[in-house]
Design a protein around this motif. Structure first.
Motif, mmCIF file in Angstrom:
data_model
loop_
_atom_site.group_PDB
_atom_site.id
_atom_site.type_symbol
_atom_site.label_atom_id
_atom_site.label_comp_id
_atom_site.label_asym_id
_atom_site.label_seq_id
_atom_site.Cartn_x
_atom_site.Cartn_y
_atom_site.Cartn_z
ATOM 1 N N ALA A 44 0.835 -1.208 0.000
ATOM 2 C CA ALA A 44 0.000 0.000 0.000
ATOM 3 C C ALA A 44 0.868 1.256 0.000
ATOM 4 N N GLU A 45 1.946 1.237 0.765
ATOM 5 C CA GLU A 45 2.836 2.406 0.809
ATOM 6 C C GLU A 45 3.534 2.620 -0.527
ATOM 7 N N ARG A 46 3.974 1.536 -1.173
ATOM 8 C CA ARG A 46 4.600 1.667 -2.499
ATOM 9 C C ARG A 46 3.600 2.209 -3.510
ATOM 10 N N LEU A 47 2.356 1.731 -3.454
ATOM 11 C CA LEU A 47 1.326 2.221 -4.359
ATOM 12 C C LEU A 47 1.063 3.703 -4.119
ATOM 13 N N ARG A 52 1.561 9.165 -5.854
ATOM 14 C CA ARG A 52 1.919 10.542 -5.498
ATOM 15 C C ARG A 52 2.916 11.099 -6.504
ATOM 16 N N THR A 53 3.903 10.311 -6.880
ATOM 17 C CA THR A 53 4.896 10.749 -7.856
ATOM 18 C C THR A 53 4.245 11.041 -9.206
ATOM 19 N N ALA A 54 3.375 10.143 -9.649
ATOM 20 C CA ALA A 54 2.693 10.342 -10.936
ATOM 21 C C ALA A 54 1.827 11.594 -10.903
ATOM 22 N N GLU A 112 -1.364 4.190 -12.984
ATOM 23 C CA GLU A 112 -1.349 4.149 -11.521
ATOM 24 C C GLU A 112 -2.751 4.102 -10.932
ATOM 25 N N GLY A 113 -3.700 4.766 -11.619
ATOM 26 C CA GLY A 113 -5.079 4.754 -11.156
ATOM 27 C C GLY A 113 -5.273 5.645 -9.943
ATOM 28 N N PRO A 114 -6.416 5.528 -9.366
ATOM 29 C CA PRO A 114 -7.603 4.778 -9.763
ATOM 30 C C PRO A 114 -8.323 5.462 -10.920
ATOM 31 N N ALA A 115 -9.462 4.928 -11.298
ATOM 32 C CA ALA A 115 -10.183 5.421 -12.472
ATOM 33 C C ALA A 115 -10.587 6.885 -12.322
ATOM 34 N N THR A 116 -10.935 7.317 -11.116
ATOM 35 C CA THR A 116 -11.352 8.716 -10.937
ATOM 36 C C THR A 116 -10.199 9.680 -11.221
ATOM 37 N N ALA A 167 -6.881 13.438 -7.052
ATOM 38 C CA ALA A 167 -5.610 12.861 -6.593
ATOM 39 C C ALA A 167 -5.565 12.770 -5.076
ATOM 40 N N LYS A 168 -6.026 13.808 -4.395
ATOM 41 C CA LYS A 168 -6.057 13.777 -2.926
ATOM 42 C C LYS A 168 -6.920 12.629 -2.440
#
Length: 174
Positions: A44-47, A52-54, A112-116, A167-168
């Motif tokens: 979860a942290e890697r995701l 966040r980077t993307a 990276e997602g999610p769809a929203t 994104a938030k």
């Protein structure tokens, strides 16, 4: 009495062996659960970090292309008539390069997602279309092109705000 002592000792020894086996199984199971939980937390942290980077890359690129749009608007307003076509041609080339970078950032957000967040990124990318069309019209000398270019700023920045909100939310859900 010796027989009962033997049976008591055998029962105590058997109970100790059984208790040891149950404890061992419990410890093994607890260790497995702990390892699985740690792996899920790391995943979860890697995701979250990759998202966040993307997202930050797209926001940074959006600001970069926004600065270019301000340059174009200034050139359209203040450039001399004989210098304006060459300047607009140069800025159009830079716009194409900046758009390519933005498109790459949008693709990464889609991965990276999610769809929203991906949908909001695509809306943001499409918000550059009116600028591009107006710039082409300005290069062709259409008199209303400058007004269309200026009118594109508000929807562009609104699309960025909506992407940041998406994104938030996506980062909080991970």
């Amino acid at each position: 009495m010796a027989d009962s002592t033997f049976w008591i000792a055998a029962l105590t020894g058997g109970t100790a062996v059984l208790a040891s086996w149950v404890t061992s199984r419990g410890n093994t199971r607890a260790a497995r659960i702990q390892a699985d939980t740690a792996a899920l937390a790391q995943r979860a942290e890697r995701l979250r970090d990759s998202r966040r980077t993307a997202y930050l890359d797209l926001i940074e690129q959006t600001h970069s292309i926004g600065e270019l749009y301000w340059e174009i608007a200034a050139a359209e307003r203040t450039g001399t008539a004989e210098r304006r076509p060459a300047l607009l041609d140069e800025l159009a080339e830079r716009e194409r390069d900046e758009y390519g970078k933005m498109r790459r950032c949008v693709r990464v957000v889609e991965l990276e997602g999610p769809a929203t967040a991906a949908t909001a990124a695509n809306v943001l990318q499409k918000a550059t279309g009116p600028f591009h069309r107006a710039l082409g019209a300005m290069r062709s000398g259409e008199p209303e092109a400058g007004q269309r270019f200026h009118a594109a700023f508000r929807p562009f920045w609104q699309a960025l705000t909506e992407f940041v909100d998406a994104a938030k939310t996506a980062l909080q859900e991970v």
